[in-house]
Design an enzyme around this catalytic site. Sequence first.
Site, PDB file in Angstrom:
ATOM      1  N   LYS A 295       0.848  -1.194   0.000  1.00  0.00           N
ATOM      2  CA  LYS A 295       0.000   0.000   0.000  1.00  0.00           C
ATOM      3  C   LYS A 295       0.881   1.240   0.000  1.00  0.00           C
ATOM      4  O   LYS A 295       1.881   1.304   0.713  1.00  0.00           O
ATOM      5  CB  LYS A 295      -0.903   0.016   1.235  1.00  0.00           C
ATOM      6  N   GLU A 381     -19.117  -8.222   9.424  1.00  0.00           N
ATOM      7  CA  GLU A 381     -20.179  -7.599  10.214  1.00  0.00           C
ATOM      8  C   GLU A 381     -21.121  -8.626  10.828  1.00  0.00           C
ATOM      9  O   GLU A 381     -21.573  -8.461  11.981  1.00  0.00           O
ATOM     10  CB  GLU A 381     -20.972  -6.621   9.347  1.00  0.00           C
ATOM     11  N   ARG A 409     -25.466  -5.358   6.746  1.00  0.00           N
ATOM     12  CA  ARG A 409     -24.931  -6.685   6.469  1.00  0.00           C
ATOM     13  C   ARG A 409     -25.121  -7.648   7.635  1.00  0.00           C
ATOM     14  O   ARG A 409     -25.037  -8.856   7.462  1.00  0.00           O
ATOM     15  CB  ARG A 409     -23.444  -6.577   6.127  1.00  0.00           C
TER      16      ARG A 409
END
Length: 644
Positions: A295, A381, A409
């Site tokens: 990243k 979730e 979710r």
Amino acid sequence: MVEATHCDPRTYPLLSQIGTPADLRALPPKQLGEVCRELREYLINTVATRGGHFAAGLGTVELTVALHYVYDTPNDRLVWDVGHQAYPHKVLTGRRDRLASVKQKDGLAPFPTRSESPYDTFGVGHSSTSISAALGMAVAAEREAQAQGLERATRRTVAVIGDGAMTAGMAFEALNNAGSLGTDMLVVLNDNDMSISENVGALSNYFARILSSRKYSALRETGKKVLRKMPTAWELARRSEAYFKGMVLPGGLFEELGFNYIGPIDGHDSDALVRTLRNQRQLPGPQFLHVVTRKGKGYAPAEGDPIKWHGPGPFDPASGTIFKEKAAGPAFSQVFGDWLCDMAERDPAIIGITPAMREGSGLVEYSKRFPDRYFDVAIAEQHAVTFAAGLACEGLKPVVAIYSTFLQRGYDQLVHDVALQNLPVVFALDRAGLVGGDGATHQGAYDISFLRCIPNLVLMAPADENECRQMLYTATTLPGPSAVRYPRGQGSGAKIEAAMSVVPVGKAELRREGRSGLAILVFGTLLAKAAPVAEQLDATLVNMRYIKPLDIDLLRELAQRHTAFITVEENATAGGAGSAVAEALAELGVSLPIHHIGIPDRFIEHGSRDDCLAAAGLHAAGVAEQIERFWSTHASGLRRSAAN
């Protein structure tokens, strides 16, 4: 429309020539490295002007170039997961000169969006959907090929998913299904976890090239055909291959799911990526390519702190200074984080849970001070909610910090695992209402509508920062589940009391007693926008505070001395808090005009939070105009009735 920016051919001689991936594919392979260099520089300089998702895109430059170089997009389907890493994709697919408009009103969407480009094959925003969607597209391609009498589909399908998104169960459900079907498709795992960077290099690239080569594949398949006629030898060979790959490669799990695993491969080596992808494009069945990236690649500040640079605002590319607007007071997420730390100090049963949103939810300080009572369960979730339920069963006090849009979710788990069992789980619903730049996929527009129908649940909407703190405390004192919803950003600047006290459950607060006959009932922080027009019209103003249970006694009293109601909320009007008031009045046998102000029945797209509020008519001027228009019409009707 946000103005386009110019890609100067003197600075970007190759990138300025690429209007579509077809232009990229016309270049010789030896120029791809220079394309990647220019693309990375363009991303840095362009995102710096307005801000946006940053570190993830820098990490996928070479991968994006290689995918569009090898695959015939958009005929071949390329499906991105989440889309944080898709800015390079936008640049290469005809949107280069509009990249600076991303997340801005009338600008590019923050994530791949089907209505924006034919190269955006699937709209995303929430994670872990790419493999399921790509499998559907691959099966459709197979059916099309069968209808044409072809043995294999000519159109290829690729899903690109990050290692974070792979933590969600939906990704593994899709992998399991794809492996059992044997459908031609490629899953690319973009792995930017620093802990496995030592696996990247010449040896791993060598294995990737070997295992993806047609010679290896042909030898492997021929051997299978021969050895299947000799069951004992076949079983020995099968186990030997699995043992060999398990010893030198981390792909045993994916092989067991039915995928041909290749990797790990250096995700910043464009030559190796192109060679491997070309090989894998020809192979039949489910293919899996493990790509290791970094990243923030190519920009030192982002490499050093990719979390900070995930989605920065405007910044100075030379110094790495991020320009931040001065805040009048703490954000609601900070109010929550401070409260949770204070609660944990006084109550050892408090447990903090987040599905991979530590920074956004204000949990950084809590995670440092109470590491043994902090659980980041990754992008899961559903698990977060049921995990909290299990903790509550054993007498602990779990607090789930979750964005409104992400709680969608975990809805099944909220109903069956928490509410049905009446377990005392506290849901701190951040980003409730309109969020701004992340757009339609992230707007918290529906939580009141989908929560207020659940039995046992208490639902609160604080009007300001201090009330948010007190309501969060109140939630921990309740015997069953509760949720406190609060918006993104700063509040009105209310003084926050250090002491914590219970907000009487189901009791609203009369802020102003008017004489005009109009009562304005506000749920949440829009109270500050409704207050001036209440003064102007001499209307009664009520801070409703609780959506469930409603203050029925106050509603009955107000109905006796008012001729009309207006409800105001930062939630969809369909099934929202206003609907709850209308239902309660009907139950009381009261019939009077009532007008609901909230988010209209359409998706609100990206822009600043103020832009989104204005688009929904929930900015100060919009709220005032709607109230004044309704009251003017109602008052005129009353005058006509009196005259008759």
